[in-house]
Design a protein around this motif. Structure first.
Motif, PDB file in Angstrom:
ATOM      1  N   SER A   1       0.808  -1.140   0.081  1.00 40.43           N
ATOM      2  CA  SER A   1       0.099  -0.006  -0.006  1.00 40.43           C
ATOM      3  C   SER A   1       0.840   1.312   0.004  1.00 40.43           C
ATOM      4  CB  SER A   1      -1.162  -0.085   1.400  1.00 40.43           C
ATOM      5  OG  SER A   1      -2.045  -0.891   0.876  1.00 40.43           O
ATOM      6  N   SER A   2       2.026   1.148   0.671  1.00 40.84           N
ATOM      7  CA  SER A   2       2.738   2.551   0.753  1.00 40.84           C
ATOM      8  C   SER A   2       3.550   2.566  -0.456  1.00 40.84           C
ATOM      9  CB  SER A   2       3.941   2.170   1.937  1.00 40.84           C
ATOM     10  OG  SER A   2       3.348   1.909   3.358  1.00 40.84           O
TER      11      SER A   2
ATOM     12  N   ALA B   1       0.856   4.174  -2.950  1.00 38.35           N
ATOM     13  CA  ALA B   1       0.426   5.382  -2.769  1.00 38.35           C
ATOM     14  C   ALA B   1       1.374   6.405  -3.435  1.00 38.35           C
ATOM     15  CB  ALA B   1       0.756   5.787  -1.092  1.00 38.35           C
TER      16      ALA B   1
ATOM     17  N   ARG C   1      -0.938   7.117  -7.277  1.00 41.44           N
ATOM     18  CA  ARG C   1      -2.070   7.140  -7.204  1.00 41.44           C
ATOM     19  C   ARG C   1      -2.836   7.678  -8.705  1.00 41.44           C
ATOM     20  NH1 ARG C   1      -2.992   9.072  -1.083  1.00 41.44           N
ATOM     21  NH2 ARG C   1      -3.394   6.843  -0.603  1.00 41.44           N
TER      22      ARG C   1
ATOM     23  N   ALA D   1      -6.092  -6.035   0.397  1.00 43.92           N
ATOM     24  CA  ALA D   1      -6.209  -4.792   1.003  1.00 43.92           C
ATOM     25  C   ALA D   1      -5.545  -3.657   0.125  1.00 43.92           C
ATOM     26  CB  ALA D   1      -5.482  -4.930   2.438  1.00 43.92           C
ATOM     27  N   ALA D   2      -4.298  -3.630  -0.391  1.00 41.98           N
ATOM     28  CA  ALA D   2      -3.727  -2.764  -1.096  1.00 41.98           C
ATOM     29  C   ALA D   2      -4.406  -2.280  -2.459  1.00 41.98           C
ATOM     30  CB  ALA D   2      -2.198  -3.115  -1.405  1.00 41.98           C
TER      31      ALA D   2
ATOM     32  N   GLU E   1      -7.606  -2.828  -2.724  1.00 41.86           N
ATOM     33  CA  GLU E   1      -8.903  -1.970  -2.267  1.00 41.86           C
ATOM     34  C   GLU E   1      -8.450  -0.509  -1.975  1.00 41.86           C
ATOM     35  OE1 GLU E   1     -10.264  -4.121   0.899  1.00 41.86           O
ATOM     36  OE2 GLU E   1     -11.509  -5.451  -0.487  1.00 41.86           O
ATOM     37  N   GLU E   2      -7.502  -0.171  -1.246  1.00 40.04           N
ATOM     38  CA  GLU E   2      -7.076   1.277  -1.191  1.00 40.04           C
ATOM     39  C   GLU E   2      -6.637   2.037  -2.545  1.00 40.04           C
ATOM     40  OE1 GLU E   2      -3.548   3.370   1.098  1.00 40.04           O
ATOM     41  OE2 GLU E   2      -4.177   1.732   1.946  1.00 40.04           O
ATOM     42  N   ALA E   3      -5.855   1.102  -3.431  1.00 39.75           N
ATOM     43  CA  ALA E   3      -5.611   1.808  -4.650  1.00 39.75           C
ATOM     44  C   ALA E   3      -6.829   2.271  -5.580  1.00 39.75           C
ATOM     45  CB  ALA E   3      -4.719   0.938  -5.442  1.00 39.75           C
ATOM     46  N   SER E   4      -7.883   1.360  -5.543  1.00 41.31           N
ATOM     47  CA  SER E   4      -9.016   1.693  -6.275  1.00 41.31           C
ATOM     48  C   SER E   4      -9.839   2.847  -5.895  1.00 41.31           C
ATOM     49  CB  SER E   4     -10.148   0.460  -5.997  1.00 41.31           C
ATOM     50  OG  SER E   4     -10.729   0.378  -4.746  1.00 41.31           O
ATOM     51  N   ALA E   5      -9.643   3.336  -4.760  1.00 39.26           N
ATOM     52  CA  ALA E   5     -10.074   4.733  -4.312  1.00 39.26           C
ATOM     53  C   ALA E   5      -9.414   5.836  -5.071  1.00 39.26           C
ATOM     54  CB  ALA E   5     -10.130   5.010  -2.680  1.00 39.26           C
ATOM     55  N   HIS E   6      -8.380   5.665  -5.626  1.00 37.93           N
ATOM     56  CA  HIS E   6      -7.727   6.603  -6.213  1.00 37.93           C
ATOM     57  C   HIS E   6      -7.402   6.305  -7.774  1.00 37.93           C
ATOM     58  CE1 HIS E   6      -6.908   8.271  -2.367  1.00 37.93           C
ATOM     59  NE2 HIS E   6      -6.493   6.947  -2.039  1.00 37.93           N
TER      60      HIS E   6
END
Length: 184
Positions: free
Chosen positions: A33-34, A37, A40, A58-59, A61-66
């Motif tokens: 994830s780091s 980031a 993005r 998890a990474a 999912e986080e990336a899909s927000a951006h």
């Protein structure tokens, strides 16, 4: 010992190390994830975790927000992968070799590919399952534009003397549960 014998032995060792790390529950995607980031909005290909692979969900999912995230789809043997758009909770169906793939969605050309693997070397070498899908795909993508290949694995999957061929595409980064390795 032939190159294929050495690859078979390295795969066996990589699978064994991966299983032990997986069974210990050591896998998490915090370092991945780091890394992501910093990219993005760049089209990203992840993968649907199977068996004892370290899980990038998890990474992703986080990336899909951006930005756009997609998953690999095997269309035929000895062909490059294609990538279908993925979002958290989208309908998934079984694909070739048991990997889950999005049931529908737009085809995407990623610029970053998170690559599952069986074993890796500090020099950026990667040993996969032996089908050559990622090697063909990375070669094709890199012929069109710069494409970042990020190997995601358990630290235990590192092998010092990985048998490689000229067709094996190198990793640009390796991310494990303990940190980030920049190949020498």
């Amino acid at each position: 010992m032939t190159l294929q014998d050495r690859k078979d032995a390295a795969r066996k060792a990589g699978f064994a190390a991966r299983k032990v790390a997986h069974d210990l529950g050591q896998g998490h995607a915090g370092h991945l994830s780091s890394v992501l980031a910093g990219y993005r909005g760049v089209p990203l290909a992840g993968y649907a975790q199977m068996r004892t692979e370290i899980d990038p969900t998890a990474a992703m999912e986080e990336a899909s927000a951006h930005g756009t995230v997609c998953l690999p789809v095997i269309e035929a043997a000895a062909q490059p992968l294609k990538f279908r758009a993925w979002t958290p909770g989208c309908d998934m169906v079984p694909g070739a070799f048991g990997a889950e793939i999005p049931a529908q969605g737009e085809w995407i050309v990623p610029e970053i590919v998170i690559v599952p693997l069986v074993a890796f070397s500090r020099g950026g070498g990667r040993l996969g399952y032996g089908g050559g899908f990622y090697d063909r795909t990375l070669e094709m993508l890199r012929a069109e534009k710069p494409t970042l290949a990020i190997g995601f694995a358990y630290e235990a999957q590192e092998l010092p003397d990985l048998p490689l061929e000229e067709t094996d595409q190198p990793l640009d980064l390796i991310v494990t549960e303990t940190g980030v390795i920049e190949p020498r």
